[in-house]
Motif scaffolding. Structure first.
Motif, mmCIF file in Angstrom:
data_model
loop_
_atom_site.group_PDB
_atom_site.id
_atom_site.type_symbol
_atom_site.label_atom_id
_atom_site.label_comp_id
_atom_site.label_asym_id
_atom_site.label_seq_id
_atom_site.Cartn_x
_atom_site.Cartn_y
_atom_site.Cartn_z
ATOM 1 N N ALA A 163 -7.189 4.528 9.280
ATOM 2 C CA ALA A 163 -7.483 4.970 7.918
ATOM 3 C C ALA A 163 -7.807 6.458 7.895
ATOM 4 O O ALA A 163 -7.422 7.173 6.971
ATOM 5 C CB ALA A 163 -8.641 4.168 7.346
ATOM 6 N N PHE A 165 -9.044 -5.273 -1.011
ATOM 7 C CA PHE A 165 -8.191 -6.298 -1.618
ATOM 8 C C PHE A 165 -8.861 -7.664 -1.577
ATOM 9 O O PHE A 165 -9.829 -7.881 -0.851
ATOM 10 C CB PHE A 165 -6.839 -6.356 -0.910
ATOM 11 N N ILE A 222 -4.698 -4.560 10.393
ATOM 12 C CA ILE A 222 -3.525 -4.534 11.277
ATOM 13 C C ILE A 222 -3.877 -5.316 12.542
ATOM 14 O O ILE A 222 -4.774 -4.935 13.282
ATOM 15 C CB ILE A 222 -3.131 -3.077 11.632
ATOM 16 N N ILE A 270 -0.353 -1.858 3.208
ATOM 17 C CA ILE A 270 -1.744 -1.444 3.438
ATOM 18 C C ILE A 270 -1.787 -0.030 4.009
ATOM 19 O O ILE A 270 -2.599 0.805 3.609
ATOM 20 C CB ILE A 270 -2.443 -2.425 4.412
ATOM 21 N N MET A 271 -0.868 0.231 4.956
ATOM 22 C CA MET A 271 -0.824 1.578 5.548
ATOM 23 C C MET A 271 -0.586 2.631 4.470
ATOM 24 O O MET A 271 -1.182 3.703 4.497
ATOM 25 C CB MET A 271 0.271 1.653 6.611
ATOM 26 N N ARG A 272 0.302 2.270 3.514
ATOM 27 C CA ARG A 272 0.556 3.217 2.420
ATOM 28 C C ARG A 272 -0.712 3.439 1.603
ATOM 29 O O ARG A 272 -1.022 4.560 1.209
ATOM 30 C CB ARG A 272 1.678 2.707 1.509
ATOM 31 N N LEU A 330 -3.587 3.389 2.641
ATOM 32 C CA LEU A 330 -4.518 4.187 3.440
ATOM 33 C C LEU A 330 -4.085 5.649 3.504
ATOM 34 O O LEU A 330 -4.767 6.467 4.111
ATOM 35 C CB LEU A 330 -4.622 3.628 4.856
ATOM 36 N N ASP A 340 0.222 10.087 -1.557
ATOM 37 C CA ASP A 340 -0.237 9.185 -0.503
ATOM 38 C C ASP A 340 -1.461 9.761 0.188
ATOM 39 O O ASP A 340 -2.431 9.054 0.458
ATOM 40 C CB ASP A 340 0.888 8.948 0.525
ATOM 41 N N PHE A 352 -4.274 8.369 8.795
ATOM 42 C CA PHE A 352 -3.278 8.279 7.723
ATOM 43 C C PHE A 352 -3.676 9.139 6.528
ATOM 44 O O PHE A 352 -2.820 9.629 5.796
ATOM 45 C CB PHE A 352 -3.082 6.831 7.274
ATOM 46 N N ARG A 358 -4.507 9.625 -2.055
ATOM 47 C CA ARG A 358 -5.041 8.268 -2.091
ATOM 48 C C ARG A 358 -5.873 8.001 -0.844
ATOM 49 O O ARG A 358 -6.983 7.473 -0.923
ATOM 50 C CB ARG A 358 -3.897 7.255 -2.186
ATOM 51 N N GLY A 359 -5.320 8.388 0.306
ATOM 52 C CA GLY A 359 -6.018 8.155 1.559
ATOM 53 C C GLY A 359 -7.375 8.830 1.600
ATOM 54 O O GLY A 359 -8.345 8.287 2.132
#
Lengths: 209, 405
Positions: free
Chosen positions: A103, A85, A91, B310-312, B314, A74, A106, A77-78
């Motif tokens: 962003a 998308f 959010i 979406i949070m995942r 990110l 995770d 996270f 990826r961040g």
């Protein structure tokens, strides 16, 4: 640089799909072409570490994605992958700046307001930095999601059908933005689409049968 | 961005839902707080006032009434007892200390208690100004009485017959305030103390002509044999007396012995039924609140599944999403409990302000350590209500959620 080696995936339904090997070098711009149902989204999810393939190996910058722990994956990826998308989704409870800060944090990075201002300015969205998502138009939201995808200077910028719901003029604008931003942030760009309008803009193409 | 800020902002993106949850939790907690504080304070007051009194002896009747009138000064006395008989008991070897009481008069609703100097040592009284009563018609008043009735040392006042109203004033004899007690945090703060002789005098021991003597058992004669007390407060010499003395009083005399400990317990068990009912009611409200928090989180989870996915993407880990949801539950219930505790104290404070009977006045500003458990219970409810949604967020398959859209 990204490499995909002998990747195949079997769906819950039992249907299997094989992907041809794929080498992408730094800062290249690729088109991932395929009809809907051809496994485009599946490949994108495999590529971004969201879906573990049944077999095969995906390397990004010499990191074998699926050998990482779930948490490390995770975080990887961040930090290294930015995703845009088809439908811009932010959010709702947070304003634009906060969405971008989200962003950053996270991904395990320190929040950096200068970087946020810089990216918003490059997308001509600096004046909306304190606005909430519902106050923005669809096109503006699209720009912010691009900003969010590049905020951490990713190695790989992936866009999933970014133009499918847009008219010619806007589709062209979004593609231009994606290309600009990937160059600006020295990211490799992969645009997945079935949209024929996009074809001419790229010279590198990976086709799914 | 801290997880707290993310959760906080998400909670308030739906202010009505959040407010409803907080309201329910606050109500439940407020009721529990009031019950907790009230029962603690009542119990505390009952204990404090009967601390050193082992037995009360008075006229036959309800033992609870005897205790209420002679220790808490709430109910009416059961009647009077002949001094001769009382004095026999006071000399009994089981008795370490016996304090006679003569009740029956009041000043603006404040009870006037005729007694002797043993009363001072029984309650460990001290004066703040002036001295204790000595001669007849001298009075030493409680700290609250001085404040509320605006009496100072040197002032005089007339007592009234009865316990509550100033109906028939004893205009012949004025009391003189000779001392004010230091605050004792017990019933004596709200009493006027005087010598037992003063009360007798009021009721016509000497020189009475046209006074009212309309209650039974009051004597009009100055002879010792006919004089009466209202009751006796007794302290035992040895633990042996617990078994022997009350039985002896009840069987060999015309009097009745009542134990404050027993009667307080009985009284409290009577009140206790009501408290229990309310307690269950509050627990029910808390339970509904927990379900409401759960439904709220669970429903919003459906709407937010794409947000969470979406949070995942990110970079948020599964554990992060889990803690975000738990945090939302905790924030909701914590705010609810804190508001509830504050609300409970305010309610009790208001009740205390409007309460007439000063003997059982509630204090809303008193905090007790059990309230800390209320906070813990609130957090626990938040945790329980949010655990299932949090697990769902943890387990959600983001690839599927993203592919659907």
């Amino acid at each position: 640089m990204i490499s995909i080696t002998s990747v195949s995936h079997q769906y819950d339904t039992g249907q299997a799909i094989k992907f041809a090997d794929w080498q992408v070098n730094n800062s290249e711009q690729w088109l991932l072409l395929g009809q809907s149902g051809s496994g485009k989204t599946t490949l994108l999810h495999i590529l971004t570490g969201l879906l573990k393939p049944t077999a095969g190996e995906i390397k990004i910058n010499d990191t074998d994605l699926y050998t990482l722990s779930s948490k490390k994956l995770d975080e990887f990826r961040g930090q290294h992958i930015g995703i845009v998308f088809q439908k811009p989704h932010l959010i709702k409870s947070l304003n634009i700046t906060e969405n971008l800060m989200l962003a950053q944090s996270f991904a395990g990075l320190a929040t950096n307001k200068n970087r946020i201002e810089e990216v918003l300015a490059s997308l001509d969205m600096a004046h909306k930095k304190n606005a909430y998502p519902q106050e923005l138009s669809q096109g503006q939201l699209q720009r912010v999601t691009i900003a969010r995808a590049v905020i951490n200077k990713p190695t790989l910028l992936i866009a999933d059908e970014p133009t499918s719901s847009l008219d010619d003029k806007n589709a062209e604008a979004v593609l231009t933005l994606l290309k600009e931003q990937s160059e600006l942030n020295k990211a490799t760009l992969v645009v997945a689409t079935h949209d024929k309008r996009v074809k001419d803009v790229f010279n590198l193409t990976y086709s799914l049968a | 961005m801290s997880p707290f800020k993310i959760s906080w902002k998400n909670i308030w993106s739906k202010p009505l839902n959040a407010a409803l949850n907080i309201l329910l939790i606050a109500f439940g907690t407020a009721i529990l707080t009031v019950l907790l504080l009230a029962s603690t304070q009542i119990e505390d007051k009952l204990d404090k006032n009967s601390k050193d009194i082992d037995l009360v002896v008075g006229a036959k009747g309800s033992p609870l009434q005897l205790i209420l009138s002679s220790i808490y000064y709430i109910d009416f006395p059961t009647g009077n007892i002949p001094m001769k008989e009382a004095q026999k008991l006071m000399k009994n070897p089981f008795v370490k200390r016996a304090v006679p009481l003569a009740l029956g008069d009041n000043y603006n609703g404040v009870r006037i208690v005729g007694t002797d100097s043993n009363y001072i040592s029984l309650y460990g009284l001290k004066t703040e100004s002036g001295k204790f009563w000595q001669a007849d018609l001298e009075a030493t008043i409680g700290a609250n009485v001085a404040k509320e009735q605006n009496l100072k040392v040197g002032d005089t006042f007339f007592g009234g017959h009865g316990l509550t109203e100033m109906k028939d004033e004893h205009k012949d004899h004025a009391y003189k305030v000779v001392g004010i007690l230091a605050p004792q945090q017990n019933v004596t703060d709200n009493l006027i103390l005087t010598g037992i002789g003063s009360v007798w005098k009021m009721h016509g021991d000497e020189g009475e002509t046209d006074e009212h003597h309309d209650h039974e058992g009051e004597t009009d004669h100055a002879h010792d044999e006919d004089r009466e007390f209202t009751s006796l407060l007794i302290q035992y010499r040895s633990p042996m007396a617990v078994a022997m003395f009350p039985m002896m009083v009840n069987q060999t005399t015309n009097l009745q012995a009542a134990s404050p400990a027993q009667e307080s317990t009985r009284l409290f068990s009577l009140i206790g039924v009501g408290i229990d009912t309310l307690q269950w009611f509050a627990v029910l409200i808390m339970f509904i609140a927990a379900i409401s928090v759960f439904v709220n989180l669970y429903n919003s989870l459906k709407e937010r599944s794409y947000d969470l996915a979406i949070m995942r993407t990110l970079g948020a880990s599964k554990g992060k999403l889990f803690s975000l949801i738990i945090l939302e539950g905790l924030i909701l219930t914590l705010i609810g409990t804190i508001i509830g505790v504050v609300l409970g104290h305010s309610i009790l404070y208001l009740i205390g302000n409007y309460q007439e009977s000063s003997q059982a006045k509630m204090n809303g500003l008193l905090f007790i350590k059990e309230e800390f458990y209320l906070l813990v219970a609130g957090l626990f409810i938040g945790m329980v209500a949010s655990i299932i949604p949090a697990i769902q967020a943890y387990r959600s398959n983001i690839s599927k959620i993203l592919a659907k859209n």
